[in-house]
Design a protein around this motif. Structure first.
Motif, PDB file in Angstrom:
ATOM      1  N   ILE A  13      48.087 -12.262  44.573  1.00  0.00           N
ATOM      2  CA  ILE A  13      48.889 -12.778  43.430  1.00  0.00           C
ATOM      3  C   ILE A  13      48.314 -14.134  42.925  1.00  0.00           C
ATOM      4  CG2 ILE A  13      50.949 -13.406  42.412  1.00  0.00           C
ATOM      5  CD1 ILE A  13      52.271 -11.232  43.751  1.00  0.00           C
ATOM      6  N   ILE A  14      47.989 -14.962  43.666  1.00  0.00           N
ATOM      7  CA  ILE A  14      47.641 -16.394  43.331  1.00  0.00           C
ATOM      8  C   ILE A  14      45.925 -16.274  42.739  1.00  0.00           C
ATOM      9  CG2 ILE A  14      46.419 -16.890  45.591  1.00  0.00           C
ATOM     10  CD1 ILE A  14      47.322 -19.929  45.127  1.00  0.00           C
ATOM     11  N   ASP A  15      45.051 -15.120  43.120  1.00  0.00           N
ATOM     12  CA  ASP A  15      43.938 -15.199  42.608  1.00  0.00           C
ATOM     13  C   ASP A  15      44.088 -14.523  41.057  1.00  0.00           C
ATOM     14  OD1 ASP A  15      42.496 -16.172  44.643  1.00  0.00           O
ATOM     15  OD2 ASP A  15      42.119 -14.229  45.341  1.00  0.00           O
ATOM     16  N   LEU A  16      44.765 -13.597  40.973  1.00  0.00           N
ATOM     17  CA  LEU A  16      45.175 -13.056  39.550  1.00  0.00           C
ATOM     18  C   LEU A  16      45.836 -13.990  38.569  1.00  0.00           C
ATOM     19  CD1 LEU A  16      46.850  -9.645  40.723  1.00  0.00           C
ATOM     20  CD2 LEU A  16      44.528 -10.007  39.716  1.00  0.00           C
ATOM     21  N   THR A  20      44.214 -15.185  35.145  1.00  0.00           N
ATOM     22  CA  THR A  20      44.954 -15.025  34.018  1.00  0.00           C
ATOM     23  C   THR A  20      45.149 -16.540  33.466  1.00  0.00           C
ATOM     24  OG1 THR A  20      46.093 -13.147  34.778  1.00  0.00           O
ATOM     25  CG2 THR A  20      47.163 -14.581  32.786  1.00  0.00           C
ATOM     26  N   GLY A  21      45.260 -17.428  34.456  1.00  0.00           N
ATOM     27  CA  GLY A  21      45.428 -19.105  33.557  1.00  0.00           C
ATOM     28  C   GLY A  21      44.474 -19.618  33.123  1.00  0.00           C
ATOM     29  N   ILE A  22      42.887 -19.289  33.744  1.00  0.00           N
ATOM     30  CA  ILE A  22      41.913 -19.668  33.155  1.00  0.00           C
ATOM     31  C   ILE A  22      41.497 -18.933  31.885  1.00  0.00           C
ATOM     32  CG2 ILE A  22      39.403 -19.729  33.305  1.00  0.00           C
ATOM     33  CD1 ILE A  22      39.965 -20.244  36.609  1.00  0.00           C
ATOM     34  N   CYS A  23      41.804 -17.873  31.620  1.00  0.00           N
ATOM     35  CA  CYS A  23      41.467 -17.198  30.484  1.00  0.00           C
ATOM     36  C   CYS A  23      42.465 -17.553  29.465  1.00  0.00           C
ATOM     37  CB  CYS A  23      41.697 -15.375  30.764  1.00  0.00           C
ATOM     38  SG  CYS A  23      40.457 -14.737  31.766  1.00  0.00           S
ATOM     39  N   VAL A  24      43.787 -17.705  29.864  1.00  0.00           N
ATOM     40  CA  VAL A  24      44.685 -18.226  28.816  1.00  0.00           C
ATOM     41  C   VAL A  24      44.389 -19.579  28.227  1.00  0.00           C
ATOM     42  CG1 VAL A  24      47.063 -18.846  28.321  1.00  0.00           C
ATOM     43  CG2 VAL A  24      46.512 -16.816  29.439  1.00  0.00           C
ATOM     44  N   PHE A  25      43.948 -20.552  29.337  1.00  0.00           N
ATOM     45  CA  PHE A  25      43.783 -21.751  28.911  1.00  0.00           C
ATOM     46  C   PHE A  25      42.422 -21.775  28.029  1.00  0.00           C
ATOM     47  CE2 PHE A  25      41.408 -25.526  30.029  1.00  0.00           C
ATOM     48  CZ  PHE A  25      42.085 -26.635  29.601  1.00  0.00           C
ATOM     49  N   ALA A  71      35.121 -19.154  29.689  1.00  0.00           N
ATOM     50  CA  ALA A  71      36.351 -19.219  30.432  1.00  0.00           C
ATOM     51  C   ALA A  71      36.572 -17.780  31.228  1.00  0.00           C
ATOM     52  CB  ALA A  71      37.587 -19.218  29.573  1.00  0.00           C
ATOM     53  N   ILE A  72      36.257 -16.852  30.667  1.00  0.00           N
ATOM     54  CA  ILE A  72      36.016 -15.407  31.557  1.00  0.00           C
ATOM     55  C   ILE A  72      35.077 -15.534  32.510  1.00  0.00           C
ATOM     56  CG2 ILE A  72      35.415 -12.922  31.193  1.00  0.00           C
ATOM     57  CD1 ILE A  72      36.443 -13.176  28.158  1.00  0.00           C
ATOM     58  N   TRP A  73      33.965 -16.153  32.544  1.00  0.00           N
ATOM     59  CA  TRP A  73      33.051 -16.082  33.639  1.00  0.00           C
ATOM     60  C   TRP A  73      33.571 -16.989  34.814  1.00  0.00           C
ATOM     61  CZ3 TRP A  73      29.424 -20.637  34.370  1.00  0.00           C
ATOM     62  CH2 TRP A  73      28.411 -20.241  35.291  1.00  0.00           C
ATOM     63  N   LEU A  74      34.153 -18.121  34.381  1.00  0.00           N
ATOM     64  CA  LEU A  74      34.659 -18.905  35.485  1.00  0.00           C
ATOM     65  C   LEU A  74      35.959 -18.273  36.164  1.00  0.00           C
ATOM     66  CD1 LEU A  74      34.626 -22.517  33.724  1.00  0.00           C
ATOM     67  CD2 LEU A  74      33.156 -21.815  35.441  1.00  0.00           C
ATOM     68  N   ALA A  75      36.804 -17.399  35.441  1.00  0.00           N
ATOM     69  CA  ALA A  75      37.789 -16.735  35.745  1.00  0.00           C
ATOM     70  C   ALA A  75      37.498 -15.461  36.841  1.00  0.00           C
ATOM     71  CB  ALA A  75      38.842 -16.431  34.733  1.00  0.00           C
ATOM     72  N   TYR A  77      35.344 -15.426  39.161  1.00  0.00           N
ATOM     73  CA  TYR A  77      35.024 -15.641  40.467  1.00  0.00           C
ATOM     74  C   TYR A  77      36.297 -15.650  41.313  1.00  0.00           C
ATOM     75  CZ  TYR A  77      30.312 -17.474  39.314  1.00  0.00           C
ATOM     76  OH  TYR A  77      29.099 -17.514  38.809  1.00  0.00           O
ATOM     77  N   HIS A  78      37.575 -15.428  40.579  1.00  0.00           N
ATOM     78  CA  HIS A  78      38.809 -15.600  41.412  1.00  0.00           C
ATOM     79  C   HIS A  78      39.278 -13.958  41.617  1.00  0.00           C
ATOM     80  CE1 HIS A  78      39.713 -19.840  41.274  1.00  0.00           C
ATOM     81  NE2 HIS A  78      38.943 -19.890  40.228  1.00  0.00           N
ATOM     82  N   ILE A  79      38.597 -13.136  41.147  1.00  0.00           N
ATOM     83  CA  ILE A  79      39.031 -11.521  41.465  1.00  0.00           C
ATOM     84  C   ILE A  79      37.793 -10.740  41.778  1.00  0.00           C
ATOM     85  CG2 ILE A  79      40.740 -11.637  39.629  1.00  0.00           C
ATOM     86  CD1 ILE A  79      39.060 -10.242  38.029  1.00  0.00           C
ATOM     87  N   LYS A  80      38.105  -9.863  42.494  1.00  0.00           N
ATOM     88  CA  LYS A  80      37.014  -8.836  42.775  1.00  0.00           C
ATOM     89  C   LYS A  80      37.499  -7.290  42.652  1.00  0.00           C
ATOM     90  CE  LYS A  80      38.884  -8.809  47.522  1.00  0.00           C
ATOM     91  NZ  LYS A  80      38.855  -9.041  49.106  1.00  0.00           N
ATOM     92  N   VAL A  81      36.340  -6.610  42.435  1.00  0.00           N
ATOM     93  CA  VAL A  81      36.844  -5.089  42.103  1.00  0.00           C
ATOM     94  C   VAL A  81      37.010  -4.407  43.279  1.00  0.00           C
ATOM     95  CG1 VAL A  81      35.717  -3.115  41.250  1.00  0.00           C
ATOM     96  CG2 VAL A  81      34.771  -5.209  40.389  1.00  0.00           C
ATOM     97  N   PRO A  82      38.249  -3.667  43.385  1.00  0.00           N
ATOM     98  CA  PRO A  82      38.663  -2.922  44.356  1.00  0.00           C
ATOM     99  C   PRO A  82      37.800  -2.234  44.885  1.00  0.00           C
ATOM    100  CG  PRO A  82      40.422  -3.250  42.618  1.00  0.00           C
ATOM    101  CD  PRO A  82      39.044  -3.714  42.213  1.00  0.00           C
ATOM    102  N   LYS A  83      37.505  -1.970  46.213  1.00  0.00           N
ATOM    103  CA  LYS A  83      36.700  -1.002  46.962  1.00  0.00           C
ATOM    104  C   LYS A  83      37.216   0.395  46.844  1.00  0.00           C
ATOM    105  CE  LYS A  83      35.404  -4.512  50.419  1.00  0.00           C
ATOM    106  NZ  LYS A  83      35.262  -4.645  51.999  1.00  0.00           N
ATOM    107  N   ALA A  84      38.424   0.583  46.561  1.00  0.00           N
ATOM    108  CA  ALA A  84      38.973   1.973  46.429  1.00  0.00           C
ATOM    109  C   ALA A  84      38.297   2.607  45.215  1.00  0.00           C
ATOM    110  CB  ALA A  84      40.474   1.840  46.361  1.00  0.00           C
TER     111      ALA A  84
END
Length: 360
Positions: A13-16, A20-25, A71-75, A77-84
């Motif tokens: 949740i913290i990565d999400l 979200t915060g970087i994109c909104v910022f 902002a999207i590019w920096l943001a 780095y905090h998420i990854k694509v689910p392996k599922a």
């Protein structure tokens, strides 16, 4: 803290929240950042006659797009694509690679957009500075240089995308053009001819922006000299675009280089006009012409008794007006014509009118 450590789609949740915060910022500061950076650039390159909102309007949109993409590019780095989801890694061809390369292209194009808008603002500043000088050469050199720089930026953007996004060896590509480049050059022969002709116009200077030229059947004021063509504003307000290769391939008359423009017409008097009256009229018209302030006094022209016609006695009125403007010429002709009528009336002469004979 345990709540922030929980996972949603294999992301905490913290990565999400970071994403979200970087994109909104980025969305929130895009306008403020673009205006501040525009003002900084304006202070560096300011010109008294170029208002600050011109710089802001030119740079605001591309800067906002660049800020959001960054902002999207920096943001990311905090998420990854689910392996599922079983998506192909970004290093191999698949949806992730398409998304990533599309994003890279957009980022490069947005940066190029900023450079192009800065170029346009610089062109506006230098155009205003050029307007303060007496020479017309810099007035046409500034827009030509602006177009040249923009073309160079577009080419650099294209090759940057090939090298950065598609991993193509750009140097080897340019070196290996060879016959392919020759084929392209032959296919674009007319375009290249127009381009070389534009350089010829700048080097030879047969005319400048603002000059009045006569080219074949086109007469008008030169508004712009571009890579491919020259734009001419005719007397009736039409804008004529002439390819540069045609301009350099035929005779061109620069009317602005004239020291004078000639007025020449026939004054027809009745057949019963006395010779003394004709002489007096000619002398008065010549004196009128020579005393006019806008006459080219080095060669004012000559008024003479020209022809004894079937229906009239013709006086040739010819004089030179010290101007290269057709507007000034017409104004002077109008003034002199009014006074010529007064001279004719003063000597009790009359203008001729056509007479007809019926032949049986």
């Amino acid at each position: 803290m345990n709540f922030l450590s929980q996972s949603i789609l294999e992301n905490t949740i913290i990565d999400l929240l970071w994403f979200t915060g970087i994109c909104v910022f980025g969305v929130l500061i895009k306008r403020y950042f673009s205006i501040v950076l525009s003002k900084v650039l304006y202070r560096v390159l300011r010109h008294d006659k170029v208002p600050i909102y011109t710089c802001i309007e030119l740079l605001r949109k591309p800067l906002e797009v660049f800020v959001i993409l960054t902002a999207i590019w920096l943001a990311s780095y905090h998420i990854k694509v689910p392996k599922a989801w079983h998506l192909t890694p970004v290093e191999h061809f698949g949806i992730l690679m398409v998304i990533w390369k599309t994003f890279q292209i957009m980022l490069i194009m947005s940066f190029s957009w900023i450079l192009i808008r800065i170029t346009k603002f610089l062109a506006i500043v230098f155009q205003e500075k050029a307007a303060l000088t007496e020479s017309k050469l810099d007035d046409q050199f500034v827009p030509f240089t602006k177009d040249l720089v923009i073309v160079a930026l577009v080419l650099m953007t294209f090759f940057s995308m090939l090298g950065i996004v598609f991993k193509i060896d750009v140097i080897a590509l340019i070196t290996g053009l060879g016959i392919g480049g020759l084929a392209i050059a032959l296919a674009a022969r007319e375009t290249l001819e127009n381009l070389f002709a534009s350089f010829t116009i700048f080097l030879d200077l047969p005319f400048l922006v603002g000059d009045t030229i006569l080219l074949d059947k086109v007469t008008g004021d030169v508004e712009k000299i571009g890579f491919r063509s020259t734009r001419i504003r005719t007397g009736d307000g039409s804008l004529v675009t002439v390819p540069n290769r045609l301009i350099t391939a035929q005779a061109l008359e620069n009317l602005s280089q004239r020291n004078y423009r000639r007025a020449r017409y026939i004054l027809r008097l009745r057949l019963d006009t006395p010779a003394d009256a004709i002489k007096a009229i000619i002398n008065d018209i010549q004196a009128l012409v020579e005393s006019h302030e806008k006459i080219y006094h080095t060669d004012p022209g000559k008024t003479r008794f020209d022809t004894i016609g079937d229906n009239s006695l013709d006086i040739l009125v010819s004089y030179h007006v010290a101007t290269n403007s057709i507007v000034v010429l017409n104004e002077v002709k109008e003034e002199i014509n009014y006074q010529i009528l007064s001279i004719v009336q003063k000597h009790q002469a009359q203008l001729a009118y056509p007479t007809f004979r019926i032949i049986n």
